[in-house]
Each structure stands twice: as structure tokens, then as C-alpha cells.
Design an enzyme around this catalytic site. Structure first.
Site, PDB file in Angstrom:
ATOM      1  N   GLY A 193      20.696  -9.328 -24.778  1.00 58.97           N
ATOM      2  CA  GLY A 193      20.220  -9.964 -26.005  1.00 58.97           C
ATOM      3  C   GLY A 193      21.309 -10.700 -26.768  1.00 58.97           C
ATOM      4  O   GLY A 193      21.104 -11.789 -27.302  1.00 58.97           O
ATOM      5  N   GLU A 217      15.112  -9.311 -21.993  1.00 62.51           N
ATOM      6  CA  GLU A 217      15.299  -7.940 -21.480  1.00 62.51           C
ATOM      7  C   GLU A 217      16.471  -7.943 -20.492  1.00 62.51           C
ATOM      8  O   GLU A 217      16.549  -8.780 -19.588  1.00 62.51           O
ATOM      9  CB  GLU A 217      14.005  -7.483 -20.801  1.00 62.51           C
ATOM     10  CG  GLU A 217      14.125  -6.280 -19.886  1.00 62.51           C
ATOM     11  CD  GLU A 217      14.632  -5.015 -20.578  1.00 62.51           C
ATOM     12  OE1 GLU A 217      14.051  -4.620 -21.599  1.00 62.51           O
ATOM     13  OE2 GLU A 217      15.629  -4.460 -20.089  1.00 62.51           O
ATOM     14  N   ASP A 235      13.770  -4.429 -30.045  1.00 59.69           N
ATOM     15  CA  ASP A 235      13.109  -3.254 -29.471  1.00 59.69           C
ATOM     16  C   ASP A 235      14.003  -2.717 -28.359  1.00 59.69           C
ATOM     17  O   ASP A 235      13.660  -2.717 -27.177  1.00 59.69           O
ATOM     18  CB  ASP A 235      11.727  -3.680 -28.926  1.00 59.69           C
ATOM     19  CG  ASP A 235      10.995  -2.519 -28.264  1.00 59.69           C
ATOM     20  OD1 ASP A 235      10.045  -2.798 -27.495  1.00 59.69           O
ATOM     21  OD2 ASP A 235      11.386  -1.355 -28.499  1.00 59.69           O
TER      22      ASP A 235
HETATM   23  N1  SAM Z   1      10.649   2.004 -27.979  1.00 57.90           N
HETATM   24  C1  SAM Z   1      11.951   2.336 -27.414  1.00 57.90           C
HETATM   25  C2  SAM Z   1      12.857   2.917 -28.487  1.00 57.90           C
HETATM   26  O1  SAM Z   1      12.530   2.804 -29.655  1.00 57.90           O
HETATM   27  O2  SAM Z   1      13.887   3.497 -28.096  1.00 57.90           O
HETATM   28  C3  SAM Z   1      12.553   1.104 -26.783  1.00 57.90           C
HETATM   29  C4  SAM Z   1      11.886   0.793 -25.491  1.00 57.90           C
HETATM   30  S1  SAM Z   1      12.343  -0.632 -24.630  1.00 57.90           S
HETATM   31  C5  SAM Z   1      11.917  -0.121 -23.049  1.00 57.90           C
HETATM   32  C6  SAM Z   1      14.117  -0.666 -24.667  1.00 57.90           C
HETATM   33  C7  SAM Z   1      14.613  -1.787 -23.782  1.00 57.90           C
HETATM   34  O3  SAM Z   1      15.828  -2.343 -24.297  1.00 57.90           O
HETATM   35  C8  SAM Z   1      14.938  -1.360 -22.343  1.00 57.90           C
HETATM   36  O4  SAM Z   1      14.071  -2.002 -21.445  1.00 57.90           O
HETATM   37  C9  SAM Z   1      16.402  -1.772 -22.147  1.00 57.90           C
HETATM   38  O5  SAM Z   1      16.660  -2.225 -20.823  1.00 57.90           O
HETATM   39  C10 SAM Z   1      16.514  -2.881 -23.173  1.00 57.90           C
HETATM   40  N2  SAM Z   1      17.901  -3.189 -23.571  1.00 57.90           N
HETATM   41  C11 SAM Z   1      18.899  -2.316 -23.864  1.00 57.90           C
HETATM   42  N3  SAM Z   1      20.018  -2.993 -24.199  1.00 57.90           N
HETATM   43  C12 SAM Z   1      19.713  -4.323 -24.137  1.00 57.90           C
HETATM   44  C13 SAM Z   1      20.443  -5.522 -24.381  1.00 57.90           C
HETATM   45  N4  SAM Z   1      21.735  -5.476 -24.756  1.00 57.90           N
HETATM   46  N5  SAM Z   1      19.805  -6.712 -24.228  1.00 57.90           N
HETATM   47  C14 SAM Z   1      18.501  -6.764 -23.842  1.00 57.90           C
HETATM   48  N6  SAM Z   1      17.741  -5.659 -23.581  1.00 57.90           N
HETATM   49  C15 SAM Z   1      18.354  -4.459 -23.735  1.00 57.90           C
END
Ligand code: SAM
Length: 294
Positions: free
Chosen positions: A142, A109, A159
């Protein structure tokens, strides 16, 4: 999104949007990566919003988290190691720890603040699942993680947020190639890919990137009311397993009497059935290999 002290408006498209009454705000913070907001709505319960886009609500997050985890878990012959990229609300972890045969769950994350506020305020999402000894949480982008990663996983779940800002890193062809290198030969990759009405172009272009890298790939869907714009699309891919052919009797046998709220054998099978207009688009692409024009 306009917030006065009563109304949250989500505008995923210049012409349409949805609004939610704000009964009260629980948490609000601008981090290095995004604007985080958790608020309470008397119908939907607690709602997590990132950068003005609804991420999950207590009312229907179970649909999303069951469908993004259980489809690959029941399609894989013997999943042991799972990687989740994104997933800071820990809803995916809650589903995966139900399976005792799974040995390790790694979550990467980018924003530690999302994890912190989710752990504190979104108990119904995580149910303290992050405390399971099989879970390892890494704070990193990621894509940067995969570039250095040497481990192999059986299932990789993306996700992430929508492809904006840092979320964009999780949708490029280069990223999908890194995903493939981090999967075992019969590994399965799943990514959320937006809703039919508002993000079909995006979904098809992600699919175009993925299908160039994996032997088998396709879509499945689920109806998640608070993801505006029709059913939510998920893209699956694998070099060994064709998820369309998950064998009925194996699937039927494998589905333990675990406590799912949305997922069952028929939901699994039917989620791969797509509407005719979408099939036509995919056939056009699979024959014509052109970028999706609306
Ligand atoms: N269920 C939601 C949807 O379908 O849109 C996704 C929810 S989840 C909270 C999304 C997560 O991805 C967030 O906590 C965000 O910080 C994380 N995120 C976004 N870009 C990212 C990256 N490049 N690497 C890791 N995490 C990332």
C-alpha cells in the site's frame, strides 16, 4: 498459535488469548508475506487467519466490513472514488458495490495468495463482488502504491493486518501523509486500529500521527466478537468533514433501504460515543500531546 489437528490458539498478548476448535483445515500456505490459514469452526463458519491472528470469520465479518465502509460512505456528501489498502478477503468490496453512485473501487493488496484463496474459499465474504466492473485490484504494498499514485480518492480505507511485518507500513506518519495526498480536499481516511483492551496504546499512537496531518480526526467503535479484547476501534480523519457532526436528518434521509445486517442510523451515531476512560486519555493527549502511557 499452536495448531494441533483440533485447536487453534490465538495469542495477541502473552497473558491471554482465545482458542477455536478446528473442525477441518480448508487452506494453509506460507507465502512471501505471511502464514495464511483458512479453517472451519462449526459455530463461526470459515475463519481466515494471517500470521496467527484472526482476520475475519463468516460469523461476524459483516460487522467489521459494514462499519469500516458505511460510516465514511454515509458521512461523505457524494463519494465516487474509493481506495482500499489491504482488504484481500474482499469483504469491503462487497459492501461498497451496493452503492450505484460510486464510480470506482480500487483495492491494493500486497499478497496475491490472500486474494486467490479468499476468492476460492470465502464466498460469503466477497459474494463475487470483485467481478463488478468498477473494481480494480492491484497487487502491491500500500505504501509503495501511494508513493507513485497521482489519482485522488474520496474515501481511503486501510483494511490492513495489525502493525507487524508488512502490515507496519500502513501505520506510519509518512504513510498517513501519503494517504492525505491521495485524498480529495473533502476526502475521508479510515483505518482499523485494534481493540480497546489489547491495542489501546497502538490506537492512540496511530491517532497521534493522524491528528498531526488532518484537521479533524477521532474514533468510532464496533463490537466484533472474534476480535479479542473488547470493542474494535476505527480512526477516522478528514480535512473538511468532521464525522462527529454528521447531520442526523441528512443521515436519516441518506440511509437507503439497502440490506445491512449491523449498520443503521442509530448504530452510526452511537458508534462515536466513547467510554469515559478513553475520552480522558484523548483529552489528556489533545491537551498534553504526550504519547499514550498505559
Ligand atoms: N479485518 C482484518 C483486520 O481488521 O485485521 C483485516 C483483513 S485483510 C485480509 C488484511 C489484509 O492486509 C491482508 O490481506 C494483508 O495481506 C494485507 N496487507 C498487510 N500489509 C499490507 C501492505 N503493506 N500493503 C497492502 N496490503 C497489506
Amino acid at each position: 498459535m499452536k495448531i494441533n489437528n483440533k485447536i487453534y490458539i490465538e495469542k495477541l498478548h502473552k497473558n491471554i488469548g482465545q482458542f477455536f476448535n478446528i473442525d477441518y483445515i480448508i487452506y494453509k500456505k506460507k507465502t512471501k508475506f505471511q502464514n495464511i490459514l483458512i479453517f472451519y469452526n462449526s459455530l463461526l463458519g470459515k475463519i481466515l487467519s494471517l500470521n496467527n491472528i484472526i482476520q475475519s470469520t463468516e460469523y461476524d465479518e459483516f460487522i467489521y466490513h459494514e462499519m469500516i465502509t458505511l460510516i465514511p460512505i454515509y458521512s461523505h456528501p457524494n463519494p465516487k472514488k474509493i481506495l482500499i489498502i489491504g482488504g484481500g478477503d474482499c469483504g469491503c468490496i462487497r459492501e461498497i458495490i451496493k452503492f450505484k453512485n460510486i464510480k470506482s473501487i480500487t483495492l491494493v493488496e500486497i499478497d496475491k495468495e490472500v486474494l486467490k484463496c479468499s476468492k476460492k474459499y470465502l464466498f460469503k465474504h466477497h459474494k463475487n463482488s470483485f467481478k463488478d466492473k468498477r473494481v480494480k485490484i492491484i497487487i502491491n504494498d500500500g505504501y509503495s502504491f501511494l508513493k507513485k499514485n497521482k489519482k485522488k480518492f474520496d474515501i481511503l480505507i486501510i483494511d490492513g493486518t495489525d502493525p507487524v511485518g508488512y502490515g507496519k507500513n500502513l501505520y506510519s506518519k509518512k504513510f498517513y501523509k501519503k494517504c492525505k495526498n491521495s485524498l480529495n480536499s473533502n476526502g475521508i481516511l479510515i483505518t482499523q486500529s485494534g481493540t480497546y483492551m489489547l491495542q489501546i496504546k497502538e490506537a492512540i499512537n496511530h491517532y497521534l500521527n493522524i491528528k498531526k496531518i488532518f484537521k479533524y480526526s477521532g474514533f468510532y467503535q464496533a463490537s466484533i466478537p472474534t476480535y479479542y479484547g473488547g470493542n474494535m476501534l476505527f480512526i477516522w480523519s478528514s480535512n473538511k468533514i468532521n464525522l462527529y457532526n454528521t447531520n442526523e436528518h441528512i443521515l436519516n434521509k441518506k440511509i437507503d433501504n439497502l440490506d445491512f445486517k449491523y449498520y443503521n442510523f442509530l448504530i452510526h451515531k452511537s458508534s462515536f460515543i466513547l467510554p469515559q476512560y478513553f475520552i480522558k486519555k484523548l483529552n489528556y493527549i489533545n491537551n498534553g500531546e504526550k504519547n499514550c502511557k498505559k
